[in-house]
Design a protein around this motif. Structure first.
Motif: not given
Length: 818
Positions: A256-266, A289-291, A369-375, A412-415
């Motif tokens: 399941e992919r990590w997306w920026p906010r507005g483009y999909g889920e995190q 946690r990684v994305g 970590e918050l950036a990762d969660e918020a996209g 490690a951070h996808p953001s």
């Protein structure tokens, strides 16, 4: 393995010197760790708050004083092979002593340190001392040794690896801190430990890969086993005796992919890493946690120059960004909750990227970590800003160690999607008259074009690196060429009217901004001037920009009526800031896809100050914030000059086509239609459409009495175009009906216009510092209504809520107080 935090029992003393006030000399002050000298002295009521009035100027002695922190702690030895003193962050020039024996010296705020102290510990009471030498003395000594180098401010911040803006900026106070600013403690361990863990997470098609790079520190030369799990995939590898590195690759099918906010889920996945002894004992563990997401930067040549387009998961992302500075000059005040509030403010303004500016610091783990969660995407500058930096020792080695530590920590951070070498230093070398005074001395080029790209290429090849902000992609091009790479636009604020933004069609704008004072409640808390005036002493002290007030006045003179008093000036300067940035953002977005990103200067402030921020130093939203929310909306309708006429531009930053009817009407200020046209919008996903307007719409009969209104179906998208500046328009007296009703989420203020009302806004913080309003800067035509929701800790007086200076619009300036 065990951890023993050393955060209790600290006291702070000033080393005697002529600059130390007598009430502080020889005084033991309780110290908070993590923390800093300023906040400890403030908590002990020994200094005035440096953020209030001009107190900052009387506290300059703190940065020129040496300070000693000391604590006594109990220790009982165990059977561990090693005990390390781990210092996550020391600010900055420190000598660390345990039980009278020096264990190490540090001179870099942006690194952590680890010292083997096992032989120095004894049962019972132990004394740990950290002495901090004056950052000024250290920096000035290196400046004198190596020769001065140009910078933007008369401070030696480029001769020490410390938060540069501690030394003052054109929005920040000069508060040169010292202290144990991050965690400190003892780490007892045996056999081996995980020294670094660096996961490189990529995804290609339906295959996700975690390439895990690990360094092991050993106390014994025996085989150890590395195990890892993520998203259902597991793996292990043996690290033979004598070996200190290992690579373990985990493959995940259809992650399941990590997306920026507005483009999909995190989507985030727990990555667990353990280090085990030959007998199966767990020696150490690490988890994050990684994305799974891909990121690349498209800089290909094209008909307009060369692109600068960020692709995430192979989707080109229009960056709706904003610059981030330290949220407080004293970092121990910046809690996870405070960061979460800023991130909500960013996301609620439709922002999708934060650029961490190079004069601040690498942010806390909480931030990423918050950036990762918020996209929220993150562009991370390496910490160089507005100066020529020496490349001689000890700086080169310190910078290499700092960069290696931070790249490893953040991998490690996808953001995190982009590393940037510096802020404005290559531009400075070209354009700021540096070359003659440098006379051939080093200035940082080797960092930005050699050392840092080599480190990123070695440790984090999964992310792009860009040598500077601005940077045009080649030393053969001017670094701030709008046709290539990234650019900064500062001639507008410094020298020109904000309509000049329309003269640029950049590929990517990494900085542009316009000033305004903070909210009224923030001013009243931080400045005690009576009467409060734009040039009163406290206001002047909290305006750090060169000729800042004159530049604010120039902007008012070009566009708005003459303010009659401070209340008018405050409202109009905040309005002008909002309009300037909204005009710039809408113009740049209207040129999508030639321009593929804007990063406004700036989201936040580090203290109460007149600045370019959208959220002021007390965390309150300025009118700019509301304008950004509108200008950064996923679907934007805007009227723009094009080819000698006007056009409606529809920008669609969503994954679905935007289709539907739109109308454009030329009206008088009294609401009478003069001309009208209807069009069908058909804007594909992630694109824009330009619709030229016929001449009968674009040319008014009476410029001072007419406007254009563009509206898109039932989406509530509306764009306005006025044919004259406010100061030239024949505004009618503001005529309105206003009522206040209680509601579930606060008080509801309903305003119905009997005349046109230009940029109607409520400022409830004038009545209660806790008060907030849900929208601002609403223009109403006669007969239209709007409802504002006001939230506060207590109900506010309805009469005060609906009269000047709380309820404002442009056309009440000419009318005076209602």
């Amino acid at each position: 393995m065990s951890q023993h935090a050393l955060h209790e029992g600290w006291v702070l003393r000033a080393v005697p010197g002529p600059q130390v006030p007598p009430e502080i000399a020889d005084r033991a002050v309780p110290a908070t760790v993590p923390g800093c000298v300023h906040t400890d002295l403030l908590a002990a009521d020994l200094i005035a708050d440096p953020y209030l009035d001009d107190n900052e100027t009387r506290l300059a002695w703190i940065g020129r004083t040496d300070w000693v922190y000391e604590t006594t702690f109990a220790w009982q030895p165990g059977d561990d092979d090693r005990v390390d003193l781990v210092c996550a962050g020391l600010d900055t020039v420190a000598t660390v002593t345990l039980n009278g024996t020096e264990v190490g010296r540090t001179e870099n705020q942006h690194r952590g340190y680890r010292f083997d102290v096992g032989p120095l510990l004894h049962p019972g009471a132990n004394t740990l001392t950290v002495r901090f030498d004056s950052a000024y003395r250290y920096a000035e000594a290196h400046r004198d040794r190596l020769g001065d180098r140009p910078n933007a401010y008369p401070e030696p911040f480029h001769f020490i690896r410390k938060v540069a803006c501690n030394f003052g900026w054109d929005w920040g106070p000069t508060v040169v801190t010292a202290g144990i600013w991050q965690e400190i403690g003892l780490h007892a361990w045996s056999t081996a430990r995980l020294a670094t863990v660096r996961p490189l997470v990529t995804v290609d098609g339906d295959t996700g890969t975690v390439e895990l790079h690990v360094e092991v520190e050993r106390a014994a030369e025996t085989p150890v086993t590395l195990r890892a799990t993520v998203a259902g995939a597991t793996g292990e590898v043996t690290v033979p005796a004598g070996e200190r590195t290992a690579v373990l690759t985990l493959t995940v099918r259809d992650p399941e992919r990590w997306w920026p906010r507005g483009y999909g889920e995190q989507a985030l996945h727990q990555l667990d890493v353990t280090l085990c002894a030959a007998d199966g004992r767990t020696l150490d563990a690490w988890s994050r946690r990684v994305g799974f997401r891909s990121v690349r930067l498209d800089t290909a040549p094209d008909a307009h120059g060369s692109a600068f387009v960020l692709h995430v998961n192979d989707v080109p992302v229009f960056v709706k960004g904003i610059n981030w500075i330290p949220d407080d000059a004293f970092p121990n005040r910046v809690t996870r909750d405070r960061l979460a509030q800023r991130f909500r403010q960013a996301a609620d303004a439709n922002i999708n990227l934060l650029r961490i500016w190079g004069g601040g610091r690498y942010e806390s783990d909480d931030f990423y970590e918050l950036a990762d969660e918020a996209g929220l995407l993150v562009q991370q500058d390496f910490l160089f800003a507005c100066a020529a930096y020496p490349e001689e020792e000890p700086f080169r080695s310190e910078i290499e160690a700092e960069a290696r530590e931070q790249v490893t920590r953040l991998a490690a951070h996808p953001s995190l999607v982009l590393w940037t070498g510096n802020n404005e230093n290559i531009w400075g070398w070209h354009d700021w008259d540096w070359q003659e005074p440098l006379a051939g001395r080093t200035w940082g080029r080797g960092y930005y074009l050699e050392l840092l790209p080599a480190i990123v290429g070695e440790l984090d090849p999964s992310r792009p690196y860009w040598p500077g902000s601005p940077w045009s992609g080649s030393e053969d091009l001017h670094p701030n060429d709008p046709a290539h790479g990234t650019m900064h636009i500062w001639d507008v604020w410094n020298d020109d009217d904000y309509t000049k933004y329309r003269e640029y069609v950049p590929r990517f704008v990494a900085e542009f901004g316009y000033q305004a004072p903070p909210t009224y409640a923030t001013l009243r808390r931080s400045i005690s001037d009576e009467p409060l005036a734009h040039d009163s002493p406290g206001m002047a002290h909290h305006q750090k920009a060169i000729d800042g007030d004159l530049k604010l006045q120039r902007g008012l003179d070009a566009h708005l009526p003459v303010p009659a008093d401070f209340d008018d000036w405050h409202y109009l300067t905040q309005l002008n800031q909002a309009r300037a940035i909204q005009l710039g953002v809408e113009h740049f977005r209207s040129h999508r896809p030639v321009c593929m990103g804007t990063i406004v200067w700036q989201l936040n402030d580090c203290w109460p100050v007149t600045s370019w921020a959208a959220v002021d130093g007390d965390g309150r939203r300025k009118p700019l914030w509301y304008a950004l929310r509108r200008a950064y909306a996923d679907r934007l309708l805007t009227v723009q000059p094009r080819d000698g006429g006007l056009a409606v531009v529809a920008v669609n930053e969503t994954g679905e086509a935007w289709r539907g009817p739109a109308t454009v009407t030329r009206l008088t200020l009294t609401g009478e239609p003069r001309a009208k046209t209807s069009v069908e919008l058909d804007v594909p996903a992630y694109s824009s459409v330009v619709l030229p307007l016929p001449a009968e719409l674009a040319r008014p009969d009476e410029a001072r009495r007419e406007l254009l209104v563009a509206e898109a179906g039932d989406t509530a998208e509306r764009a306005l175009w006025f044919f004259a500046e406010d100061r030239e328009i024949d505004w009618p007296a503001a005529d309105l009906d206003a009522s206040v009703e209680p509601g579930d989420s606060g008080q509801r203020v309903r305003v119905t216009a009997r005349s046109v009302l230009r940029d109607l806004a409520l400022f409830p913080d004038r009545l209660d510092p806790s008060a907030q309003v849900d929208q601002a800067l609403v223009t109403l035509l006669p007969g239209e209504s709007v409802s504002f929701t006001v939230r506060a800790d207590r109900p506010l007086d309805p009469t005060a809520l609906t009269t000047r200076p709380v309820l404002r619009c442009v056309n009440d300036i000419r009318e005076g107080a209602r």
